[in-house]
Design an enzyme around this catalytic site. Structure first.
Site, short mmCIF file in Angstrom:
data_model
loop_
_atom_site.label_atom_id
_atom_site.label_comp_id
_atom_site.label_asym_id
_atom_site.label_seq_id
_atom_site.Cartn_x
_atom_site.Cartn_y
_atom_site.Cartn_z
N SER A 92 0.84 -1.20 0.00
CA SER A 92 0.00 0.00 0.00
C SER A 92 0.88 1.25 0.00
CB SER A 92 -0.96 -0.06 1.20
OG SER A 92 -1.99 0.88 1.07
N ASP B 203 -8.72 -4.43 -6.30
CA ASP B 203 -8.25 -3.66 -5.14
C ASP B 203 -9.03 -2.35 -5.00
OD1 ASP B 203 -6.67 -2.12 -3.27
OD2 ASP B 203 -5.00 -3.46 -3.72
N HIS C 248 -7.53 -5.68 -0.64
CA HIS C 248 -6.41 -4.75 -0.80
C HIS C 248 -5.10 -5.51 -0.72
CE1 HIS C 248 -4.02 -1.23 -0.73
NE2 HIS C 248 -3.89 -1.12 0.57
#
Length: 549
Positions: free
Chosen positions: A244, A480, A510
């Site tokens: 991320s 995602d 995610h």
């Protein structure tokens, strides 16, 4: 509502002048491919850097995470008896002036389970946010990385401004009207004025409590910290696993130190071409796509919300509007309002195995029972918070005392030069509503989170170009919500020719590696453990949720 490197929004940064590589401790000819900045001719800076690079951290058994890290219990030993070790590393508060004030960086590691001949070095993790404590997060996720420990020491850290690394502190107990703030103001100027006032008062509180560190918590300086960690741990190159926001941090590191990049994996890739508003808009579309996938699955299961995805979306949007006007109370004295509903949904979209709980919660809320979704938002760490549900959070009650929200805002606003106004948001609201009637408004208004910030932001978006760097494996997930799939291709383009190597995961949630997908894990492990990259165009497919689950 959560986002990739943030949740009040999304995220950020800039190119910085490198002093370290041109000073005594690291002469220009010492490492091929490094970028060199202005030496400034300061002998004291050269000596300070030399001292920092020669330090030897004292490793001890790890204590329980501090409240500012999220709280909880001390990490237990790994199955083979290996104990977690913690230490602090001294680093400059300001890398542009390394002989001035220093600060401590909190570190954690588990030593490699392999023999000396098998060990490659250290593998440094950043799990995203920004704002999550790597020291608190790594032990809980370590089972996912046990194969990697056969050849690496697993290492993580609290980035500057986070947790025990000079953690930013803004609001001790929240502002008086914090609970009354509507994050999607739609009732005239009063709600909008309250949101603006809250953001500005929060910025003032951050300056009051942490003004001495606020100018120095950006991603560029954090990347320079990582290079110091690499050198102190004795590695010629940085082996790295970023998730991320951690992919942005990794991209910035590659830009600053292309010749020092080792085996690097970026999973759940941030789009480095976006400014804050563009990223928020992309995330609105990403969360909507994920919700549509959930709703299609729910309809197939015969859930009570509707017969198709469109009907389930309409019902949910109507429920959010109704709860905005009249929240549902819960037996423990809490309430489920429209913001909390969206928090619960967005948090549950981070992992496909949360979908059954989301189905139950939405069905209960539609039947005037808000307890399930209220508890789901709390359990996922989403209600009233920013950041990813699994990024440094804790289910412990101490989680409310962590500085994750404050650090998220500080890092985001230090990185991004954008300072949006109410007029800016209103001018783009239709675009956000078109992208997602459910998630769009909250993400649009989150663009105000840097209004009144006391430190100028670095740049519209991060600089990640790294020509000449070795290959970096980029893992993109087609479903995602927080870092939409297109970001991986754009990161590859910006890193430069032959640097970014893409792996596609056709799945939900995610990121990809910690989904448990065997294809993704085997492919990533092959690269990190053996240096074997996937063939161009490699795709891994997710296993669907079992019917009736």
């Amino acid at each position: 509502m959560p986002t990739a490197r943030a949740i009040s929004t999304a995220v950020l940064l800039s190119t910085a002048t490198l002093l370290a590589s041109s000073l005594t401790a690291c002469a220009p000819t010492a490492r091929d491919g490094d970028r060199h900045g202005d030496t400034g001719g300061a002998t004291t800076d050269a000596q300070a850097l030399s001292n920092l690079r020669e330090q030897s951290p004292t490793w001890r058994d790890c204590p329980a995470p501090a409240p500012v890290q999220g709280g909880g219990e001390a990490p237990g030993a790994l199955p083979d008896g290996t104990r977690w070790q913690c230490a602090t590393l001294r680093t400059p508060l300001d890398w542009k002036n390394p002989s001035d004030e220093s600060m401590d960086l909190a570190l954690i590691r588990a030593r490699s389970s392999g023999g000396p001949d098998e060990r490659i070095g250290s593998l440094l993790f950043n799990f995203g946010g920004p704002g999550g404590s790597g020291v608190a997060t790594l032990p809980g996720l370590a089972p996912d990385y046990e194969k990697l420990r056969t050849r690496y020491d697993l290492v993580s850290f609290d980035p500057r401004g986070v947790g025990n690394s000079r953690g930013v502190r803004c609001l001790d107990a929240g502002l008086p009207d914090e609970d009354d703030i509507d994050n999607t103001p739609d009732d005239g100027d009063d709600e909008t004025d309250a949101l603006v006032r809250f953001n500005r008062e929060t910025a003032a509180a951050c300056e009051k409590h942490s003004g001495d560190v606020l100018p120095y918590v950006g991603t560029t300086q954090a990347a320079q910290d990582m290079d110091l960690v690499r050198e102190v741990l004795g590695d010629d190159r940085l082996h790295y696993f970023g998730i991320s926001y951690g992919t942005e941090l990794g991209g910035v590191y590659a830009h600053l130190f292309p010749g020092r990049v080792g085996r690097a994996v970026l999973d759940g890739v941030v789009d480095p071409t976006h400014d804050l508003m563009e990223e928020a808009l992309a995330q609105a579309g990403g969360f909507q796509l994920a919700f549509d996938h959930f709703a299609t699955w729910c309809a197939r299961q015969g859930c009570a919300l509707g017969n198709d995805a469109e009907g389930i979306l309409d019902l949910t949007v109507g429920l959010e509007a109704a709860l905005d006007d009249t929240p549902l109370t819960t037996p423990d004295g809490g309430e489920l309002d429209g913001d909390a509903l969206v928090d619960a949904i967005s948090g549950a979209l981070y992992r496909q195995d949360y979908w059954p709980a989301l189905r139950v919660g939405l069905e209960a809320a539609a039947d005037h029972n808000g307890e399930v979704l209220h508890d789901l938002a709390e359990a996922l760490g989403q209600h009233g918070r920013g950041g990813d549900p699994d990024d440094g959070g804790s289910d412990d009650a101490d989680d409310a005392k962590s500085n994750e929200d404050d650090a998220f805002r500080a890092i985001t606003c230090d990185d991004s030069s954008a300072r949006y106004t109410v007029a800016d948001v209103r001018s783009r609201l239709e675009d956000f509503l078109e992208a997602s009637p459910l998630f769009g408004p909250g993400l649009a208004w989150s663009a105000l989170s840097c209004d009144g910030w006391p430190v100028p932001g670095a740049a519209p978006h991060p600089e990640v170009s790294a020509p000449g760097a070795p290959p970096v494996l980029l893992v993109g997930n087609t479903g995602d919500p927080a870092t939409p799939y297109e970001g991986a291709a754009r990161m590859a383009e910006r890193l430069g020719e032959k640097v970014g190597v893409e792996l596609t995961y056709e799945g939900e949630g995610h990121g990809a590696y910690d989904s448990g997908n065997a294809c993704v894990q085997d492919t990533v492990n092959a690269y990190l453990l053996n240096g074997t990259l996937p063939k161009p165009g490699t795709v891994c497919e997710a296993e669907p949720l079992p019917e009736g689950k």
